[in-house]
Design an enzyme around this catalytic site. Structure first.
Site, PDB file in Angstrom:
ATOM      1  N   GLN A  77      -0.775  -8.000  -9.880  1.00  0.00           N
ATOM      2  CA  GLN A  77       0.097  -8.870 -10.634  1.00  0.00           C
ATOM      3  C   GLN A  77      -0.568 -10.072 -11.098  1.00  0.00           C
ATOM      4  O   GLN A  77       0.055 -10.788 -12.120  1.00  0.00           O
ATOM      5  CB  GLN A  77       1.234  -9.193  -9.658  1.00  0.00           C
ATOM      6  CG  GLN A  77       2.151  -8.062  -9.361  1.00  0.00           C
ATOM      7  CD  GLN A  77       3.307  -8.465  -8.376  1.00  0.00           C
ATOM      8  OE1 GLN A  77       3.157  -8.374  -7.186  1.00  0.00           O
ATOM      9  NE2 GLN A  77       4.625  -8.693  -9.073  1.00  0.00           N
ATOM     10  N   CYS A 114      11.560  -8.046  -8.785  1.00  0.00           N
ATOM     11  CA  CYS A 114      10.199  -8.085  -8.979  1.00  0.00           C
ATOM     12  C   CYS A 114       9.539  -9.302  -9.769  1.00  0.00           C
ATOM     13  O   CYS A 114      10.098  -9.221 -10.928  1.00  0.00           O
ATOM     14  CB  CYS A 114       9.328  -6.858  -9.186  1.00  0.00           C
ATOM     15  SG  CYS A 114       7.593  -6.925  -9.545  1.00  0.00           S
ATOM     16  N   LEU A 115       8.620 -10.003  -9.516  1.00  0.00           N
ATOM     17  CA  LEU A 115       7.967 -11.091 -10.275  1.00  0.00           C
ATOM     18  C   LEU A 115       7.509 -10.626 -11.633  1.00  0.00           C
ATOM     19  O   LEU A 115       7.403 -11.157 -12.490  1.00  0.00           O
ATOM     20  CB  LEU A 115       7.180 -11.872  -9.573  1.00  0.00           C
ATOM     21  CG  LEU A 115       7.596 -12.751  -8.354  1.00  0.00           C
ATOM     22  CD1 LEU A 115       6.304 -13.448  -7.525  1.00  0.00           C
ATOM     23  CD2 LEU A 115       8.622 -13.868  -8.688  1.00  0.00           C
ATOM     24  N   HIS A 139       7.252  -1.881  -1.392  1.00  0.00           N
ATOM     25  CA  HIS A 139       7.259  -2.429  -2.708  1.00  0.00           C
ATOM     26  C   HIS A 139       5.608  -2.978  -3.167  1.00  0.00           C
ATOM     27  O   HIS A 139       5.273  -2.551  -4.132  1.00  0.00           O
ATOM     28  CB  HIS A 139       8.191  -3.679  -2.949  1.00  0.00           C
ATOM     29  CG  HIS A 139       8.327  -4.161  -4.292  1.00  0.00           C
ATOM     30  ND1 HIS A 139       9.535  -4.287  -5.003  1.00  0.00           N
ATOM     31  CD2 HIS A 139       7.349  -4.861  -4.695  1.00  0.00           C
ATOM     32  CE1 HIS A 139       9.059  -4.794  -5.960  1.00  0.00           C
ATOM     33  NE2 HIS A 139       7.855  -5.528  -6.033  1.00  0.00           N
ATOM     34  N   GLU A 140       5.216  -3.572  -1.983  1.00  0.00           N
ATOM     35  CA  GLU A 140       3.869  -4.168  -2.495  1.00  0.00           C
ATOM     36  C   GLU A 140       2.857  -3.212  -2.518  1.00  0.00           C
ATOM     37  O   GLU A 140       2.017  -3.218  -3.433  1.00  0.00           O
ATOM     38  CB  GLU A 140       3.167  -5.384  -1.366  1.00  0.00           C
ATOM     39  CG  GLU A 140       4.404  -6.539  -1.305  1.00  0.00           C
ATOM     40  CD  GLU A 140       4.764  -7.236  -2.833  1.00  0.00           C
ATOM     41  OE1 GLU A 140       3.822  -7.052  -3.624  1.00  0.00           O
ATOM     42  OE2 GLU A 140       6.065  -7.705  -3.186  1.00  0.00           O
ATOM     43  N   HIS A 179       2.880  -1.547  -5.911  1.00  0.00           N
ATOM     44  CA  HIS A 179       1.984  -2.085  -6.894  1.00  0.00           C
ATOM     45  C   HIS A 179       0.526  -1.778  -6.933  1.00  0.00           C
ATOM     46  O   HIS A 179      -0.134  -1.733  -7.879  1.00  0.00           O
ATOM     47  CB  HIS A 179       2.103  -3.689  -6.776  1.00  0.00           C
ATOM     48  CG  HIS A 179       3.262  -4.502  -7.190  1.00  0.00           C
ATOM     49  ND1 HIS A 179       3.729  -4.508  -8.326  1.00  0.00           N
ATOM     50  CD2 HIS A 179       4.212  -5.021  -6.590  1.00  0.00           C
ATOM     51  CE1 HIS A 179       4.560  -5.198  -8.743  1.00  0.00           C
ATOM     52  NE2 HIS A 179       5.094  -5.409  -7.610  1.00  0.00           N
TER      53      HIS A 179
HETATM   54 NI    NI Z   1       6.547  -6.871  -7.404  1.00  0.00          NI
END
Ligand code: NI
Length: 192
Positions: free
Chosen positions: A54, A103-104, A145-146, A149
């Site tokens: 990210q 999510c960012l 979730h992480e 990614h």
């Molecule tokens: Ni996220």
């Protein structure tokens, strides 16, 4: 420490599988600085977690932290700061729950994602010490979730019913109450 730019959906790096970190790399100033910056960036953005891709680094590193009263996710149980390197996550049974996620890297969108409620999580911490832990409830979802990614997967890929997608404002208006009741049930049952 400095904040890094958070890449947004559409950036190709978010779709890459991040690669394993070697022991030497993990000890390096460059990677230790990356971890510090990820923590600062996550905290500044009030995220519950942040994965290295990210911020444009395709290494298998993510940080997770939830403090009491997080403005984005006030219903989540606190999670102490956890740095996971080369994580492996495995469901411990078939039970899943629909968890409303954001999510960012996906600004102003939330949606319901089926997540396993009990997982085993193996990882190295930033000192290179290996851990194997059981994570459950909403916290299990946060770690799934992480780790997603790091495999180039975003929560929108896993939204089972696209009609659950909502902006943050419309989530607050129309869906918050129902989800908070469900989330509270999960936190009560698992303590996390
Ligand atoms: Ni996220």
């Amino acid at each position: 420490m400095s904040r890094r730019e958070i890449l947004e959906i559409g950036h190709p790096v978010l779709r890459e599988r991040a690669r394993e970190v070697t022991r030497d790399e993990l000890r390096s100033d460059r990677v230790q600085r990356l971890i510090d910056d990820m923590i600062e960036t996550m905290r500044a953005a009030h995220g519950a977690g942040l994965a290295a891709n990210q911020v444009g680094a395709t290494l298998r590193i993510a940080v997770v932290e939830v403090t009491e009263g997080n403005p984005r996710y006030p219903y989540k149980a606190p999670i102490p700061l956890t740095v996971i390197v080369n994580p492996a996550i495995e469901p411990l049974d078939d039970e899943t729950a629909r968890i409303n996620e954001g999510c960012l890297s996906v600004p102003n969108l939330r949606g319901e994602v089926p997540r396993h409620l009990r997982v085993s999580l193996r990882y190295f911490d930033r000192q290179g010490v290996e851990h194997e832990e059981l994570r459950s409830g909403l916290t299990a979802g946060t770690f799934q979730h992480e780790v997603d990614h790091l495999d180039g997967t975003l929560f929108v890929d896993r939204v089972a019913d696209p009609r659950t997608l909502a902006t943050w404002a419309e989530f607050e208006r129309f869906h918050r109450e129902a989800f908070l009741a469900r989330a509270a049930g999960i936190v009560q049952r698992f303590g996390s």
